[in-house]
Motif scaffolding. Sequence first.
Motif, short mmCIF file in Angstrom:
data_model
loop_
_atom_site.label_atom_id
_atom_site.label_comp_id
_atom_site.label_asym_id
_atom_site.label_seq_id
_atom_site.Cartn_x
_atom_site.Cartn_y
_atom_site.Cartn_z
N GLU A 169 45.66 40.37 43.33
CA GLU A 169 46.92 39.66 43.18
C GLU A 169 47.21 39.39 41.70
OE1 GLU A 169 48.98 35.49 44.77
OE2 GLU A 169 46.80 35.65 44.56
N MET A 170 46.21 38.91 40.97
CA MET A 170 46.40 38.59 39.56
C MET A 170 46.68 39.86 38.75
SD MET A 170 46.71 36.23 37.38
CE MET A 170 46.10 34.86 38.39
N ALA A 171 45.95 40.96 39.07
CA ALA A 171 46.18 42.22 38.36
C ALA A 171 47.59 42.73 38.62
CB ALA A 171 45.15 43.26 38.81
N TYR A 172 48.08 42.52 39.84
CA TYR A 172 49.45 42.93 40.16
C TYR A 172 50.44 42.14 39.30
CZ TYR A 172 53.84 43.32 42.74
OH TYR A 172 55.15 43.52 43.08
N LYS A 173 50.23 40.85 39.18
CA LYS A 173 51.14 40.01 38.39
C LYS A 173 51.09 40.39 36.92
CE LYS A 173 51.03 35.96 41.43
NZ LYS A 173 50.62 34.54 41.58
N ASP A 174 49.93 40.81 36.46
CA ASP A 174 49.79 41.19 35.05
C ASP A 174 50.37 42.58 34.77
OD1 ASP A 174 48.58 38.81 34.50
OD2 ASP A 174 46.52 39.60 34.64
N GLY A 175 50.59 43.35 35.82
CA GLY A 175 51.05 44.74 35.62
C GLY A 175 52.55 44.86 35.58
N TYR A 176 53.21 43.93 34.90
CA TYR A 176 54.67 43.91 34.84
C TYR A 176 55.26 45.14 34.16
CZ TYR A 176 53.23 41.98 30.34
OH TYR A 176 52.61 41.77 29.14
N ASP A 177 54.42 45.92 33.45
CA ASP A 177 54.91 47.12 32.80
C ASP A 177 55.16 48.26 33.79
OD1 ASP A 177 52.12 47.01 33.12
OD2 ASP A 177 51.89 48.78 31.85
N ILE A 178 54.63 48.12 35.03
CA ILE A 178 54.88 49.11 36.09
C ILE A 178 56.03 48.58 36.94
CG2 ILE A 178 53.92 50.38 38.03
CD1 ILE A 178 51.15 49.98 36.84
N GLU A 179 57.15 49.26 36.89
CA GLU A 179 58.36 48.73 37.54
C GLU A 179 58.28 48.78 39.06
OE1 GLU A 179 63.22 49.46 37.48
OE2 GLU A 179 61.91 50.51 36.07
N ASP A 180 57.82 49.90 39.61
CA ASP A 180 57.78 50.04 41.07
C ASP A 180 56.68 49.14 41.65
OD1 ASP A 180 56.44 51.62 43.57
OD2 ASP A 180 58.61 51.89 43.52
N PRO A 181 57.01 48.22 42.57
CA PRO A 181 56.02 47.27 43.08
C PRO A 181 54.87 47.92 43.85
CG PRO A 181 58.08 47.09 44.29
CD PRO A 181 58.35 47.96 43.11
N VAL A 182 55.15 49.02 44.56
CA VAL A 182 54.08 49.69 45.31
C VAL A 182 53.10 50.34 44.34
CG1 VAL A 182 53.52 51.46 47.01
CG2 VAL A 182 55.57 50.05 47.30
N GLU A 183 53.62 51.01 43.32
CA GLU A 183 52.75 51.63 42.32
C GLU A 183 51.95 50.56 41.59
OE1 GLU A 183 55.10 54.01 39.74
OE2 GLU A 183 55.78 55.38 41.31
N ARG A 184 52.57 49.42 41.34
CA ARG A 184 51.87 48.34 40.65
C ARG A 184 50.73 47.80 41.52
NH1 ARG A 184 55.15 43.01 39.16
NH2 ARG A 184 56.74 44.60 38.84
N LEU A 185 50.98 47.68 42.83
CA LEU A 185 49.92 47.20 43.72
C LEU A 185 48.78 48.21 43.79
CD1 LEU A 185 48.80 45.17 45.72
CD2 LEU A 185 50.18 46.24 47.52
N ASP A 186 49.12 49.50 43.85
CA ASP A 186 48.07 50.53 43.88
C ASP A 186 47.22 50.48 42.61
OD1 ASP A 186 48.77 51.48 46.36
OD2 ASP A 186 50.04 53.11 45.60
N ALA A 187 47.87 50.28 41.47
CA ALA A 187 47.13 50.19 40.20
C ALA A 187 46.22 48.98 40.19
CB ALA A 187 48.12 50.13 39.04
N ALA A 188 46.70 47.86 40.76
CA ALA A 188 45.88 46.65 40.81
C ALA A 188 44.67 46.84 41.71
CB ALA A 188 46.73 45.48 41.30
N ILE A 189 44.86 47.53 42.83
CA ILE A 189 43.75 47.79 43.77
C ILE A 189 42.70 48.64 43.08
CG2 ILE A 189 43.13 48.95 45.92
CD1 ILE A 189 46.02 48.26 46.89
N GLU A 190 43.14 49.68 42.41
CA GLU A 190 42.20 50.58 41.75
C GLU A 190 41.46 49.88 40.62
OE1 GLU A 190 42.14 55.03 39.68
OE2 GLU A 190 44.04 54.13 40.32
N ALA A 191 42.14 49.00 39.92
CA ALA A 191 41.51 48.31 38.79
C ALA A 191 40.49 47.28 39.24
CB ALA A 191 42.58 47.65 37.93
N GLU A 192 40.72 46.62 40.37
CA GLU A 192 39.88 45.50 40.77
C GLU A 192 38.95 45.77 41.94
OE1 GLU A 192 39.63 42.78 39.07
OE2 GLU A 192 41.20 43.36 37.65
N TYR A 193 39.19 46.86 42.66
CA TYR A 193 38.41 47.02 43.89
C TYR A 193 37.91 48.44 44.09
CZ TYR A 193 37.14 46.08 48.79
OH TYR A 193 36.47 45.92 49.96
#
Length: 520
Positions: free
Chosen positions: A283-307
């Motif tokens: 969740e925190m990585a998603y919030k920090d990833g404001y540079d990724i405009e598409d919310p689904v892509e941002r969530l995928d990036a957060a999942i990969e970074a943290e899990y």
Amino acid sequence: MSASTERKNRAAAREAGTDKKTLARQEAEKKAAKSRRRWTIGSILVAIGLIVIILLNSGFLYKHTTALSVGSRNYSPAELSYSYVNQYSSFLSQYGSYASLFGLDSSKGVASLSQQSCPMLDEGMTWRDYFLQSAQNNLLQVTALKNYADQNGIKLDADELASLDDEVAALEEAARSYGYSSANRFLAAQYGTGVNVRLARELMAESMLASKAMQSYSDSLSFSDEELEEYYASLEGSSDLFDFASYFVAAEALPVEDSETEGQTAPTDQTRLEARMTAEAIEMAYKDGYDIEDPVERLDAAIEAEYDAGSATVRSGVSGGSLGVLSDWLRDGARQAGDVGVVEASDGSGYTVAVFLSREDNHYPTVSVRHILIKAAASEDGTYSDKAKQVALDRINEIKAEFEATDKSEESFAALAEKYSEDAGSNTNGGLYEDIYRGQMVQEFNDFCFAGHKSGDIGVVYGESSGYAGYHLVYFVGEGELYSNVIARSALISQAANDLLAAQTEGVEPVLRYWAKLVG
């Protein structure tokens, strides 16, 4: 004792009827009378048995005894059998091959239902009991609505009676197609002894009248826009549609100590805490990833970074009543596109990271269109070749040219639809579909309907589903009322109809009678 005295005693015994010869004769007469009584009783029982067999075979008992009472209306075993088999057939039609999942073996036919236990009823009850209950409820409603029709002067008109006659004629055709000498024999084979054309027509007429009574009552109801909006708001989003992305972080399941079941595992407080921390890190990585405009892509990036290298599940058009554990969070009125949150599973098995994408509150106008469908011919394997599709397209373009050579009115289009359309659901009413809502039709058809057309616009669109492939010539009729109002009105009418049935059946209980044992 002297000889004279013995003679006197014998004479006295004969006079009293107690001498040996008289007693022997009387005993013999008793045995003969008893034998005659046994023969007479046996003959009577045999005669009664023969009469019962004759009555059963003739259908007399099935048509002239009572199997069910609903108020003052008595239904014969044949009438109850007709409803009973219809309930069974309706169940199979609704669930098809999935009926076995309910524990129903349809391969053995109606006669086996009394030997099949029904898991949906109390222990010891069978599928015969289930469909008997369904038949009772059906006849209770039909009786109640027929009484309502009588009370309000509602009758079947000439056209409705004619359609009833058409259905009876269809029974005759069905009987012949299945090799029966008459519709009476066909109905008896399908529904049981005593069911014939006359009985079936009477019950069909009662059912049709009951439906007309309910429709008449429903048509009499009216609701203001304010009432409809108030009701829809009371649903609190249960009929809204939601788009969202989610990712589930499972709490690791560890062996349970001192478990009676060998190999049993379950999450522990520690593994649940770890799962929660991981979900919150995503969740925190998603919030920090404001540079990724598409919310689904941002969530995928957060999942990969943290899990791990997993990706989110994206769901679209989910009803508010089917959101499960995410319901409260997604249906919060303050929710905005791109919001993220962490929600615990109800069984404590882990945490879901959810991202809100959009919400459709159904406050858009429905549309009405007319269409003409020309289907592509399917290949032997059920697929549709490009050549077959082209043939259908060429034909729809010919019809389009024929329409454009007319006055281009809605009436002209309707006439062509009845002449050419291969859509059995609309080719008898000018190809008309009313109050269409988003997602109701196949995608291409849906896209045309909600593309902002004005009345009189036409277009050719391709459509394909599990049952067909082909081309539609579509005529845009116009917009209707808000879909939210359609939903609200349908629900309010349903509630009012239930209230009507409750009022009409108050104090009336269907009661099975002795001869119900003949059913099934």
